[in-house]
Design a protein around this motif. Structure first.
Motif, PDB file in Angstrom:
ATOM      1  N   THR A 126       0.851   7.787  12.799  1.00 19.94           N
ATOM      2  CA  THR A 126       0.090   6.544  12.905  1.00 19.94           C
ATOM      3  C   THR A 126       0.954   5.376  13.382  1.00 19.94           C
ATOM      4  O   THR A 126       0.468   4.251  13.475  1.00 19.94           O
ATOM      5  CB  THR A 126      -0.551   6.173  11.548  1.00 19.94           C
ATOM      6  N   GLN A 127       2.222   5.651  13.689  1.00 17.59           N
ATOM      7  CA  GLN A 127       3.123   4.576  14.104  1.00 17.59           C
ATOM      8  C   GLN A 127       2.659   3.893  15.389  1.00 17.59           C
ATOM      9  O   GLN A 127       2.765   2.669  15.528  1.00 17.59           O
ATOM     10  CB  GLN A 127       4.539   5.118  14.310  1.00 17.59           C
ATOM     11  N   ALA A 163       0.851  -1.198   0.000  1.00 13.81           N
ATOM     12  CA  ALA A 163       0.000   0.000   0.000  1.00 13.81           C
ATOM     13  C   ALA A 163       0.884   1.244   0.000  1.00 13.81           C
ATOM     14  O   ALA A 163       1.768   1.382   0.856  1.00 13.81           O
ATOM     15  CB  ALA A 163      -0.915  -0.001   1.216  1.00 13.81           C
ATOM     16  N   LEU A 164       0.636   2.148  -0.942  1.00 17.91           N
ATOM     17  CA  LEU A 164       1.401   3.382  -1.037  1.00 17.91           C
ATOM     18  C   LEU A 164       0.464   4.582  -0.985  1.00 17.91           C
ATOM     19  O   LEU A 164      -0.749   4.453  -1.098  1.00 17.91           O
ATOM     20  CB  LEU A 164       2.222   3.400  -2.332  1.00 17.91           C
ATOM     21  N   ASP A 165       1.059   5.771  -0.841  1.00 15.80           N
ATOM     22  CA  ASP A 165       0.271   6.976  -0.619  1.00 15.80           C
ATOM     23  C   ASP A 165      -0.094   7.712  -1.900  1.00 15.80           C
ATOM     24  O   ASP A 165      -0.642   8.821  -1.840  1.00 15.80           O
ATOM     25  CB  ASP A 165       1.019   7.921   0.323  1.00 15.80           C
ATOM     26  N   ASP A 217      -5.542   7.889   1.834  1.00 13.47           N
ATOM     27  CA  ASP A 217      -5.821   8.295   3.204  1.00 13.47           C
ATOM     28  C   ASP A 217      -4.868   7.568   4.172  1.00 13.47           C
ATOM     29  O   ASP A 217      -4.823   6.332   4.195  1.00 13.47           O
ATOM     30  CB  ASP A 217      -7.266   7.974   3.571  1.00 13.47           C
ATOM     31  N   PRO A 218      -4.085   8.302   4.977  1.00 14.47           N
ATOM     32  CA  PRO A 218      -3.106   7.654   5.866  1.00 14.47           C
ATOM     33  C   PRO A 218      -3.742   6.671   6.840  1.00 14.47           C
ATOM     34  O   PRO A 218      -3.174   5.598   7.094  1.00 14.47           O
ATOM     35  CB  PRO A 218      -2.457   8.841   6.597  1.00 14.47           C
ATOM     36  N   LEU A 246       2.471  -4.800   3.342  1.00 14.35           N
ATOM     37  CA  LEU A 246       3.497  -3.781   3.527  1.00 14.35           C
ATOM     38  C   LEU A 246       2.853  -2.445   3.208  1.00 14.35           C
ATOM     39  O   LEU A 246       2.191  -2.307   2.178  1.00 14.35           O
ATOM     40  CB  LEU A 246       4.680  -4.059   2.583  1.00 14.35           C
ATOM     41  N   ALA A 247       3.033  -1.449   4.084  1.00 12.70           N
ATOM     42  CA  ALA A 247       2.360  -0.165   3.867  1.00 12.70           C
ATOM     43  C   ALA A 247       3.278   0.979   4.270  1.00 12.70           C
ATOM     44  O   ALA A 247       3.874   0.964   5.355  1.00 12.70           O
ATOM     45  CB  ALA A 247       1.062  -0.090   4.657  1.00 12.70           C
TER      46      ALA A 247
END
Length: 519
Positions: free
Chosen positions: A264-265, A45-47, A242-243, A257-258
């Motif tokens: 958000t950690q 997943a990417l932004d 959306d984060p 994997l994102a």
């Protein structure tokens, strides 16, 4: 095990507790005889949409490297240490005054139509350097900072590049995306790449399983020799803008994997998912108009300096990006080019910012438009009041599509935030500052001179450090970048399926082939 590690000396966050170890054992199957990780498909997943403009790699910057590197081979690439190394090149030779670079090519690389790599094909690719749509080539075009005046075929597997000026270390400019070689079909008709890639890499886009803007599936080509370097059978890239949605997808196991955000950690840690981060990424606002094409104020560096000084970075970062490091440096803190005095010079000073605007001829400020996405909305909403306080009123416009975000480089003066790593400084200078972000063809002698000095200093660490300092100052003083904060590039991953990712130098994105199954 819930953990956050860094690859380049950033602080290790969070201790490993006994309960986390228990949780890790449970997630891995609870015994030493846990089944081998599933390698049928890796979901990432990417932004952002990795192929918003189609599949021509030369239309993109380094943020799309991980997506394209399995599809296209490149003249040079970054290795796992962040060093520039040859991929389609077997030998490199400069002439005495470094105005010519001769490349011997690996002609075993083969494209989908069966054509092998040749010097003619490399020439055909690089001869497209005057095409304004190919932003990664913009520095190579006539009048560009890295102008290539001629590409000559010496023989079937040898090509010579001639430069307008000495260009030591030019290899750094020929990594992905600019170094990617498109096959004969795509090179003859770049528009064909809008829908179908044409690369010699071991991965191909499964067009039937791909939904543009939603999910891109890469599968191994039959009989591709380098396919063995990719441990998963297929790779799915999902743009999740959306984060919070990306984090939710990682925690739930929807993705393996994102690429996530610093704020958000804690959620990832609490959920017991894997967490790793690499340092060295600086988030910046970026100047698109540096010549006054959209308004005379944008030709004056004092305007950009005022916008920078108007920002209370400490308050903004604490509110929007907690845990990140506010900075006015274009280069990260562990770079030899980092200058602490820049943080003092561009510290929060609204009165000083007003004075600069008055000196530039805008005592009453001005208005301008800024297109935002869901990913940048919080940033710009936080910055907007700082600029309003010095008389600069920003009209925030919501983008209707990713394509619109890419297009504002032509129609608006400022964009971002944009993340830049500095493993390959010349790539940022010529691929970004003088590349896709320089639609109006601005010049800057200080940036050019510093970049040239850096290129000429290969092997001389003291000279490289001085050049990087000069480069840092020239970029910041010019306003071509307005640095906001340095961030760790955090990634959430499924520890039952993926081993802890590693990064090439200060890059925010792993090398795709380096991502390994959990052991």
């Amino acid at each position: 095990m819930s953990r956050l590690t860094t690859a380049r000396g950033a602080a290790v966050i969070a201790a490993v507790t006994a309960s986390a170890l228990v949780l890790s054992a449970c997630s891995a199957g609870g015994s030493d005889d846990a089944a081998a990780a599933d390698t049928s498909k890796l979901i990432i997943a990417l932004d952002s949409d990795q192929a918003a403009l189609g599949y021509d790699p030369v239309r993109y910057g380094s943020g799309q490297r991980m997506f394209f590197e399995g599809i296209y081979d490149s003249l040079f690439v970054l290795d796992e240490d962040g060093q520039v190394v040859p991929q389609l090149v077997t030998k490199v030779e400069y002439n005495a005054d470094q105005t010519q670079l001769t490349l011997d090519l690996d002609t075993s690389a083969t494209f989908d139509d069966g054509t092998a790599l040749s010097a003619d094909l490399v020439k055909e690719n690089l001869d497209a350097r005057d095409n304004p749509d190919l932003s990664a080539y913009s520095g190579f075009a006539a009048g560009g900072e890295n102008e290539i005046t001629d590409v000559a075929v010496v023989d079937d597997d040898t090509v010579t590049l001639t430069f307008a000026a000495p260009k030591p270390g030019f290899e750094a400019n020929l990594v992905l995306p600019a170094g990617a070689i498109v096959g004969p079909v795509g090179a003859a008709d770049r528009s064909s790449l809008d829908a179908t890639p044409d690369g010699s890499g071991p991965l191909a886009v499964d067009e039937q399983a791909t939904v543009k803007g939603n999910s891109y599936l890469l599968v191994k080509k039959e009989d591709a020799a380098d396919a063995k370097d990719y441990p998963f059978d297929s790779y799915e890239f999902r743009p999740i803008l959306d984060p919070q949605a990306r984090v939710n997808a990682a925690i739930s196991g929807e993705v393996d994997l994102a690429y996530i955000t610093a704020d958000t950690q804690a959620q990832v840690e609490s959920a017991g998912s894997g967490l790793v981060a690499n340092g060295g990424t600086v988030q910046n606002l970026i100047a698109f108009d540096k010549v006054g094409a959209l308004g005379p104020q944008w030709a004056d560096p004092r305007v950009y300096q005022a916008l920078s000084m108007a920002i209370d970075r400490e308050t903004y970062v604490t509110a929007v990006h907690p845990g990140e490091l506010p900075t006015a440096n274009a280069l990260p803190a562990d770079s030899p080019g980092y200058l602490p005095e820049l943080d003092e010079q561009y510290a929060y000073d609204p009165e000083g910012a007003k004075a600069l605007l008055a000196e530039a001829g805008y005592p009453d400020g001005f208005d301008f438009d800024f297109t935002i996405s869901s990913a940048s909305q919080r940033d710009l909403e936080a910055l907007q009041p700082y600029w309003a306080a010095i008389g600069v009123n920003v009209n925030l416009k919501n983008a209707a599509s990713t394509e619109e975000i890419f297009a504002v480089v032509q129609t608006e003066p400022v964009g971002g935030p944009i993340p830049l790593t500095w493993t390959n400084p010349l790539g940022n200078v010529f691929g970004v500052l003088f590349g896709f972000a320089n639609f109006h063809k601005a010049e800057n002698g200080e940036i050019q001179a510093a970049a040239g000095a850096y290129g000429a200093a290969q092997g001389d660490e003291a000279a490289k450090a001085t050049a990087l300092e000069d480069l840092n100052r020239a970029i910041v003083d010019s306003g071509w970048l307005i640095p906001l904060f340095e961030q760790l590039a955090p990634w959430a991953y499924n520890t039952a399926k993926v081993a802890e990712p590693t990064f090439p130098g200060a890059e925010a994105f792993p090398i795709l082939a380096s991502i390994q199954p959990a052991s």
